[in-house]
Motif scaffolding. Structure first.
Motif, short mmCIF file in Angstrom:
data_model
loop_
_atom_site.label_atom_id
_atom_site.label_comp_id
_atom_site.label_asym_id
_atom_site.label_seq_id
_atom_site.Cartn_x
_atom_site.Cartn_y
_atom_site.Cartn_z
N GLU A 154 47.73 -14.57 3.81
CA GLU A 154 49.08 -14.92 3.38
C GLU A 154 49.14 -16.37 2.94
OE1 GLU A 154 51.88 -14.57 6.52
OE2 GLU A 154 50.71 -15.74 7.95
N ARG A 155 50.02 -16.61 1.97
CA ARG A 155 50.21 -17.97 1.49
C ARG A 155 51.14 -18.71 2.46
NH1 ARG A 155 49.37 -20.06 -3.66
NH2 ARG A 155 49.23 -17.95 -4.54
N THR A 156 50.75 -19.94 2.81
CA THR A 156 51.55 -20.73 3.75
C THR A 156 52.60 -21.54 3.00
OG1 THR A 156 50.02 -22.60 3.65
CG2 THR A 156 49.57 -20.90 5.30
N ASP A 157 53.49 -22.17 3.76
CA ASP A 157 54.56 -22.96 3.15
C ASP A 157 54.02 -24.15 2.37
OD1 ASP A 157 56.43 -21.26 4.20
OD2 ASP A 157 56.82 -22.50 5.99
N ASP A 158 52.83 -24.66 2.77
CA ASP A 158 52.24 -25.79 2.05
C ASP A 158 51.23 -25.34 0.99
OD1 ASP A 158 50.35 -24.91 3.82
OD2 ASP A 158 49.81 -26.90 4.60
N ASP A 159 51.37 -24.06 0.56
CA ASP A 159 50.60 -23.52 -0.56
C ASP A 159 49.11 -23.43 -0.28
OD1 ASP A 159 51.11 -22.24 -2.95
OD2 ASP A 159 50.49 -23.96 -4.17
N ARG A 160 48.77 -23.19 0.95
CA ARG A 160 47.40 -22.86 1.31
C ARG A 160 47.36 -21.38 1.70
NH1 ARG A 160 46.56 -27.34 5.77
NH2 ARG A 160 44.39 -26.64 5.87
N PHE A 161 46.27 -20.96 2.31
CA PHE A 161 46.14 -19.55 2.66
C PHE A 161 45.68 -19.41 4.11
CE2 PHE A 161 45.51 -19.96 -1.89
CZ PHE A 161 46.37 -18.99 -2.38
N ARG A 162 46.37 -18.55 4.83
CA ARG A 162 45.99 -18.24 6.20
C ARG A 162 45.31 -16.87 6.21
NH1 ARG A 162 50.39 -18.93 8.32
NH2 ARG A 162 50.06 -20.96 9.29
N LEU A 163 44.06 -16.85 6.67
CA LEU A 163 43.28 -15.62 6.74
C LEU A 163 43.18 -15.19 8.20
CD1 LEU A 163 41.89 -17.66 4.45
CD2 LEU A 163 40.48 -15.64 4.09
N THR A 164 43.54 -13.96 8.47
CA THR A 164 43.49 -13.41 9.82
C THR A 164 42.31 -12.45 9.92
OG1 THR A 164 45.90 -13.54 10.00
CG2 THR A 164 44.74 -12.14 11.58
N THR A 165 41.41 -12.74 10.86
CA THR A 165 40.28 -11.85 11.12
C THR A 165 40.52 -11.14 12.44
OG1 THR A 165 38.91 -13.42 12.37
CG2 THR A 165 38.81 -13.54 9.95
N ASN A 166 39.54 -10.36 12.87
CA ASN A 166 39.71 -9.60 14.10
C ASN A 166 39.86 -10.50 15.33
OD1 ASN A 166 37.13 -9.92 12.91
ND2 ASN A 166 36.16 -8.84 14.58
N ASP A 167 39.39 -11.75 15.26
CA ASP A 167 39.53 -12.60 16.45
C ASP A 167 39.78 -14.07 16.12
OD1 ASP A 167 35.93 -12.72 17.19
OD2 ASP A 167 37.09 -13.29 15.43
N ALA A 168 40.23 -14.38 14.91
CA ALA A 168 40.47 -15.78 14.56
C ALA A 168 41.43 -15.89 13.38
CB ALA A 168 39.15 -16.48 14.23
N GLU A 169 41.95 -17.10 13.18
CA GLU A 169 42.73 -17.42 11.99
C GLU A 169 42.10 -18.63 11.32
OE1 GLU A 169 46.87 -17.99 12.69
OE2 GLU A 169 47.30 -15.83 12.70
N LEU A 170 41.99 -18.57 9.99
CA LEU A 170 41.40 -19.65 9.21
C LEU A 170 42.39 -20.09 8.15
CD1 LEU A 170 37.93 -17.96 8.60
CD2 LEU A 170 38.51 -19.51 10.45
#
Length: 358
Positions: A88-104
């Motif tokens: 998903e795109r964040t409010d500061d125009d980056r990207f949050r990636l959700t994996t099975n056990d982490a967020e990047l």
């Protein structure tokens, strides 16, 4: 962007040839890069590697991919084994990636998620020893050998005719399904020495030593010898992440991209089999390279634009080089460094840098 264990400039989702090449370019061009791969994929299924210059045919797909991951890591790229369930795109125009056990978090995201071939119903030969999904990779293996093509649509009919370039013994197996190819294609088929077999397959005979296909058995009791063939039932493109980000798709279901892998969404790239074009390892690698270069040009620090210079002044000597300390340490320790490998983590002093410049 400041680097941490879960923040990157480039995040690549998918560790096939396209994703690996993109990640390799990202790391070598001085960007904090992470490659996230759940394992598997079409390339991992390759018993042997064909049509890749510099790679001998006895190299399996898994060996090829493992070497690629080692290369990416050797240049400072991070590797995460996991499945990305959401981007998903964040409010500061980056990207949050959700994996099975982490967020990047990442500044750019590259989707190299590929597709899955639609498999015909069993009984089937063994994949790689009689059942083959890449015509242009494997047709050479069947020069002057009996070959089948499975399917009942346009693609199956055309692949059967294409195989006549390699052999004079080609059967088109509809397996009881009603043909859906056009009247024009039907007329073409009638003008080519391709036998259309409508009975379903009921059995498979393999060589007991090599495991290679010897023959197929049919519902009418007949037995036909084949050395291999190609199922043509379509593809399922892995576009869920792209669709979640709002990326446009083509009419055929691939992610729509420009010549450098840019999608319709800023900061989102797609490469490899999930995009239009030939599904070939060298093509995927080329797409990964072009996307890696395009991303580098978008996010590199220098040259600084005239607008930025007018606003903030000239570049200060303390601001260069832009490469992060961790990637610098990796580069200095790498055997390919021009000055020769240095101790990992060592920072070059002014005298050493001056010597390197000479």
């Amino acid at each position: 962007m400041s680097s941490s264990d879960d923040e990157y400039e480039v995040a690549v989702v998918g560790g096939g040839p396209a994703g690996l090449t993109t990640a390799l370019y990202g790391a070598r061009l001085g960007h904090e890069t992470v490659l996230i791969d759940r394992g598997g994929g079409r390339a991992a299924m390759m018993a042997d590697t064909h049509n890749v210059i510099g790679i001998t045919e006895d190299v399996s797909g898994n060996e090829f991919l493992a070497t690629g991951r080692e290369q990416v890591q050797s240049y400072g790229g991070a590797f995460v084994r996991g499945f990305v369930s959401d981007v998903e795109r964040t409010d500061d125009d980056r990207f949050r990636l959700t994996t099975n056990d982490a967020e990047l978090l990442a500044d750019r995201v590259v989707l190299a998620t590929g597709f899955s071939d639609e498999r015909p119903d069993p009984p089937l030969p063994r994949t790689g020893k009689g059942l083959h999904y890449c015509l242009h990779c494997d047709a050479y293996m069947f020069v002057d050998e009996p070959v089948y093509v499975m399917g009942h649509g346009e693609a199956a009919a055309h692949v059967a005719m294409i195989m006549l370039n390699m052999t004079d013994d080609v059967d088109l197996l509809t397996r009881g399904a009603e043909p859906t190819w056009s009247d024009e294609t039907a007329a073409q088929l009638e003008a080519h020495p391709v036998e259309v077999v409508h009975e379903d397959v009921t059995g498979v005979e393999n060589d007991p030593d090599s495991g290679w296909l010897e023959a197929l058995e049919f519902a009418d009791g007949t037995r036909r010898e084949y050395r291999g063939g190609f199922p043509m039932y379509g593809s399922n493109y892995n576009t869920a992440l792209a669709e979640g980000l709002g990326c446009d798709l083509t009419d055929s279901g691939e992610v729509d991209v420009d010549d450098h892998g840019r999608t319709s969404e800023d900061g989102v790239f797609a490469v490899g089999d999930v995009t239009p074009g030939h599904n070939q390892v060298p093509v995927a690698m080329g797409q990964g390279a072009k996307a890696g270069l395009a991303i580098h040009k978008e996010i590199r620090e220098f040259p600084r634009s005239r607008e930025a210079i007018e606003a903030d002044g000239p570049v200060d000597a303390d601001e260069v080089p832009a490469i992060s300390p961790s990637l610098m340490a990796t580069a200095l320790a790498h055997e390919g460094h021009a000055g020769g490998p240095r101790a990992a983590g060592a920072e070059p002093d002014a005298e050493t840098r001056a010597a390197d410049d000479d």
